[in-house]
Scaffold this motif. Sequence first.
Motif, PDB file in Angstrom:
ATOM      1  N   LEU A 133       0.828  -1.200   0.000  1.00 41.65           N
ATOM      2  CA  LEU A 133       0.000   0.000   0.000  1.00 41.65           C
ATOM      3  C   LEU A 133       0.865   1.255   0.000  1.00 41.65           C
ATOM      4  N   CYS A 134       1.948   1.258   0.783  1.00 38.17           N
ATOM      5  CA  CYS A 134       2.877   2.400   0.810  1.00 38.17           C
ATOM      6  C   CYS A 134       3.461   2.646  -0.584  1.00 38.17           C
ATOM      7  N   GLN A 135       3.881   1.550  -1.230  1.00 35.11           N
ATOM      8  CA  GLN A 135       4.487   1.685  -2.561  1.00 35.11           C
ATOM      9  C   GLN A 135       3.504   2.299  -3.548  1.00 35.11           C
ATOM     10  N   ARG A 136       2.267   1.843  -3.538  1.00 30.26           N
ATOM     11  CA  ARG A 136       1.294   2.366  -4.492  1.00 30.26           C
ATOM     12  C   ARG A 136       0.968   3.826  -4.218  1.00 30.26           C
ATOM     13  N   ILE A 137       0.917   4.212  -2.951  1.00 31.56           N
ATOM     14  CA  ILE A 137       0.654   5.615  -2.610  1.00 31.56           C
ATOM     15  C   ILE A 137       1.805   6.502  -3.074  1.00 31.56           C
ATOM     16  N   VAL A 138       3.048   6.055  -2.793  1.00 37.51           N
ATOM     17  CA  VAL A 138       4.222   6.850  -3.197  1.00 37.51           C
ATOM     18  C   VAL A 138       4.272   6.987  -4.717  1.00 37.51           C
ATOM     19  N   GLU A 139       3.990   5.920  -5.447  1.00 38.23           N
ATOM     20  CA  GLU A 139       4.000   5.991  -6.909  1.00 38.23           C
ATOM     21  C   GLU A 139       2.910   6.912  -7.424  1.00 38.23           C
ATOM     22  N   ARG A 140       1.758   6.933  -6.754  1.00 38.99           N
ATOM     23  CA  ARG A 140       0.711   7.867  -7.146  1.00 38.99           C
ATOM     24  C   ARG A 140       1.186   9.309  -6.992  1.00 38.99           C
ATOM     25  N   HIS A 141       2.072   9.548  -6.042  1.00 38.34           N
ATOM     26  CA  HIS A 141       2.612  10.892  -5.808  1.00 38.34           C
ATOM     27  C   HIS A 141       3.822  11.198  -6.693  1.00 38.34           C
ATOM     28  N   GLY A 142       4.138  10.310  -7.640  1.00 38.92           N
ATOM     29  CA  GLY A 142       5.246  10.567  -8.563  1.00 38.92           C
ATOM     30  C   GLY A 142       6.603  10.238  -8.003  1.00 38.92           C
ATOM     31  N   GLY A 143       6.675   9.440  -6.905  1.00 40.14           N
ATOM     32  CA  GLY A 143       7.956   9.096  -6.310  1.00 40.14           C
ATOM     33  C   GLY A 143       8.220   7.599  -6.361  1.00 40.14           C
ATOM     34  N   GLU A 144       9.214   7.167  -5.603  1.00 45.86           N
ATOM     35  CA  GLU A 144       9.536   5.759  -5.496  1.00 45.86           C
ATOM     36  C   GLU A 144       9.945   5.453  -4.053  1.00 45.86           C
ATOM     37  N   ILE A 145       9.884   4.167  -3.687  1.00 40.35           N
ATOM     38  CA  ILE A 145      10.183   3.750  -2.314  1.00 40.35           C
ATOM     39  C   ILE A 145      11.108   2.543  -2.362  1.00 40.35           C
ATOM     40  N   TRP A 146      12.044   2.475  -1.409  1.00 47.95           N
ATOM     41  CA  TRP A 146      12.971   1.358  -1.354  1.00 47.95           C
ATOM     42  C   TRP A 146      13.461   1.192   0.089  1.00 47.95           C
ATOM     43  N   VAL A 147      14.215   0.117   0.327  1.00 52.09           N
ATOM     44  CA  VAL A 147      14.728  -0.158   1.658  1.00 52.09           C
ATOM     45  C   VAL A 147      16.202  -0.531   1.578  1.00 52.09           C
ATOM     46  N   ASP A 148      16.972  -0.017   2.522  1.00 52.11           N
ATOM     47  CA  ASP A 148      18.373  -0.417   2.710  1.00 52.11           C
ATOM     48  C   ASP A 148      18.460  -1.088   4.074  1.00 52.11           C
ATOM     49  N   SER A 149      18.919  -2.344   4.094  1.00 53.77           N
ATOM     50  CA  SER A 149      18.870  -3.082   5.360  1.00 53.77           C
ATOM     51  C   SER A 149      19.898  -4.212   5.382  1.00 53.77           C
ATOM     52  N   GLN A 150      20.295  -4.568   6.601  1.00 55.67           N
ATOM     53  CA  GLN A 150      21.120  -5.744   6.843  1.00 55.67           C
ATOM     54  C   GLN A 150      20.579  -6.450   8.077  1.00 55.67           C
ATOM     55  N   PRO A 151      20.553  -7.774   8.049  1.00 50.41           N
ATOM     56  CA  PRO A 151      20.056  -8.494   9.225  1.00 50.41           C
ATOM     57  C   PRO A 151      20.812  -8.105  10.487  1.00 50.41           C
ATOM     58  N   GLY A 152      20.057  -7.745  11.535  1.00 47.29           N
ATOM     59  CA  GLY A 152      20.644  -7.380  12.801  1.00 47.29           C
ATOM     60  C   GLY A 152      21.163  -5.967  12.882  1.00 47.29           C
ATOM     61  N   ALA A 153      21.128  -5.203  11.777  1.00 46.78           N
ATOM     62  CA  ALA A 153      21.679  -3.837  11.766  1.00 46.78           C
ATOM     63  C   ALA A 153      20.613  -2.790  11.482  1.00 46.78           C
ATOM     64  N   GLY A 154      19.368  -3.165  11.503  1.00 43.89           N
ATOM     65  CA  GLY A 154      18.301  -2.193  11.281  1.00 43.89           C
ATOM     66  C   GLY A 154      17.963  -2.001   9.821  1.00 43.89           C
ATOM     67  N   SER A 155      16.970  -1.177   9.575  1.00 42.78           N
ATOM     68  CA  SER A 155      16.490  -0.919   8.208  1.00 42.78           C
ATOM     69  C   SER A 155      16.225   0.571   8.044  1.00 42.78           C
ATOM     70  N   THR A 156      16.407   1.052   6.800  1.00 46.41           N
ATOM     71  CA  THR A 156      16.055   2.432   6.447  1.00 46.41           C
ATOM     72  C   THR A 156      15.129   2.387   5.240  1.00 46.41           C
ATOM     73  N   PHE A 157      13.875   2.737   5.460  1.00 42.59           N
ATOM     74  CA  PHE A 157      12.911   2.835   4.368  1.00 42.59           C
ATOM     75  C   PHE A 157      12.915   4.285   3.874  1.00 42.59           C
ATOM     76  N   SER A 158      13.183   4.451   2.582  1.00 45.28           N
ATOM     77  CA  SER A 158      13.256   5.785   1.975  1.00 45.28           C
ATOM     78  C   SER A 158      12.231   5.903   0.862  1.00 45.28           C
ATOM     79  N   PHE A 159      11.671   7.094   0.692  1.00 46.79           N
ATOM     80  CA  PHE A 159      10.750   7.347  -0.413  1.00 46.79           C
ATOM     81  C   PHE A 159      10.858   8.812  -0.812  1.00 46.79           C
TER      82      PHE A 159
END
Length: 681
Positions: A641-667
């Motif tokens: 749902l987040c991805q579809r909303i961001v794309e409707r707004h003309g953007g994109e969404i992705w994640v940078d992550s490593q197991p045990g080191a946290g995640s960064t969701f960017s859009f």
Amino acid sequence: MEPGSPSSPSAGRTGQNDGPSSHELGSLLTAAGVASVWMEPDGTVVDANDAFVSVTRYDRSELLGTAFSTLVGDDCPAIESLIADDATRKVSTTLPIRTGAETSRSVEIHLERFETENGSARIVGLVNRRATPTESASSSEFTYGRTFQALADALADGIIVLDTNSDIQYANPAVERILGYPPDELVGSSKVTIIPPRLRQTHLDALQRYLETGERKINWTYVELPGQHEAGHEVPLGVSLNEFWYDDDRYFVGLFRDISPRKEAERTLTAKVAQLESIAYLGRHALETRDTDALLENATELIAAALDIECCAIYDSETGGTDDAFQVRSRVGCDDATLETEIQRSSADSLPEATLAAREPIAVESFETDTRVPGSTGVTDHGLTSGVGVPIGPTTDSPGVLAVYSAGEREFADHDIDFLESAATILATAIERQAYERRLNDTVAELEVSNERLEQFAYAASHDLQEPLRMVSSYLQLIESRYADDLDADGEEFIEFAVDGAERMRDMIDGLLEYSRVDSKGAPLEPVDLDVVLEDVLTDLQVMIDQSDAEITAASLPEVQGDAGQLRQVFQNLLSNAIEYSGDGQPRVHIDAERTGSMWRLSVHDEGIGIDAEETSQIFQVFQRLHSRTEHDGTGIGLALCQRIVERHGGEIWVDSQPGAGSTFSFTLQPAETPQRNHCV
């Protein structure tokens, strides 16, 4: 041609070098065997040819810089005194010359003063050694006429001398090369012989006016006029005119050269410039218009004007055409009768059909004699004799032909063919773009219908599924309340599993319904303050934050162009996920914003359990989960749902992550001041 005299011999030269230079004149004198010396106005020698060196028996180095008076007898007048002012510009005399062999030699010298190209004065002396008593008179005879004839015979330019009646008294050999008349035939005839008939009376009137009033209507220094060739055609000439007196009679001399090559180069250059301007205009018009028919009509008019031809046509072998005939998409200067045989496709012998078959331009100088296009002889009945056909589009699959037709046999130049190929390329691009846009519009229309049907299906399916689920949940709850005492532990557990499943099914259906309505039920995009959105989200998540003792920090967030309600969903899903997947430690989440080019990049960083790199692509898919429901709650639709909303707004969404080191969701989102573009899902 009008007669007359420039102010000096050098005045006949122009920036185009239409008369001989001093260097050329010296070379001609040498070629004619005439001894010549060049002096400053004060008599200082500045140059001398080999013949003069031979007469004086001095080395050239000894002569240069020497006063000419040192070479003549002591009782002889100084050279500069003989020709000292404008009143005396020419003089002939006899002088004794002291030679380098310490002897004296009598010579005849003709002196003339003239202005050089840079404005300074020069004196030229033409020298002839007088005959000794033992020499024949004929071998020592010196006249200015002999010198003039030697020069005139050597010149590549034509020279004629006329009297005041316009009768030709002299013509040099170059006249025959330029105008075809042998000099002997011209001498004694009227000058009007070499003037085109349409200008002869004008010349005679101008000559009479000049003799009576001295009034000139043309520039005598240099003028461009046509000459009449013996074969009957006109020759463009560059002409310099002069007048002189001899034995009290007035004469006119004309020096002229054939400027056909220059005129042809000018015509070619003018044609190329016109063609380049037409191509530039056609290219701009092709980019600006979506009306291909208007573009083709404009193209035929431009091409006909740029090539100065009588007929231009664009044949289409695909759109609207048949197997038996071309369709004429556009034409100028040619009617149905003219093109009647050209549009037939019975055999590959017309110009358009032969062009398609050859897959390259075909230039025809004569339709009557060219064996490649026997089917095009019909156009000759309408006065068209030559032409060119150029494929429109790729040579392997050309949709049509651009053809031009001209009256009279014409040899089309390479730049004409290049011009037609450039025009055909522009037209092919426009036609292909029109076809592409038509296909794209059809596809978009089909997608819109498909999306509408999918949304209707999703709504209907979710609505219809809700009722059976409610009924299942209700009856399970009735069984649990009425027969609780009769159920053993396994029965209660089974009922509990069934109720939980029904609840999760309802949540999934609600999520699917919400996912399908992102575009159709979304609010218009408008400026949204993300700080306010985040504040609302934190309020909604306060219970979850308190229960998990989560620490949420955020930088100052920007104002973006968006749907506030949908952006609230994005932040809520990302923050709740960050808290949910924080692991055993205290949840720490930071929200940041950074301007990258024309977009804002928003980031939600956590210090949780992280995600394996191989699984980052599937987490944005509907109902895709990385953990079991016993480990973490959720329907598996939040990130999709987040991805579809961001794309409707003309953007994109992705994640940078490593197991045990946290995640960064960017859009990414567009700034509020940037107009929103349309996006299709």
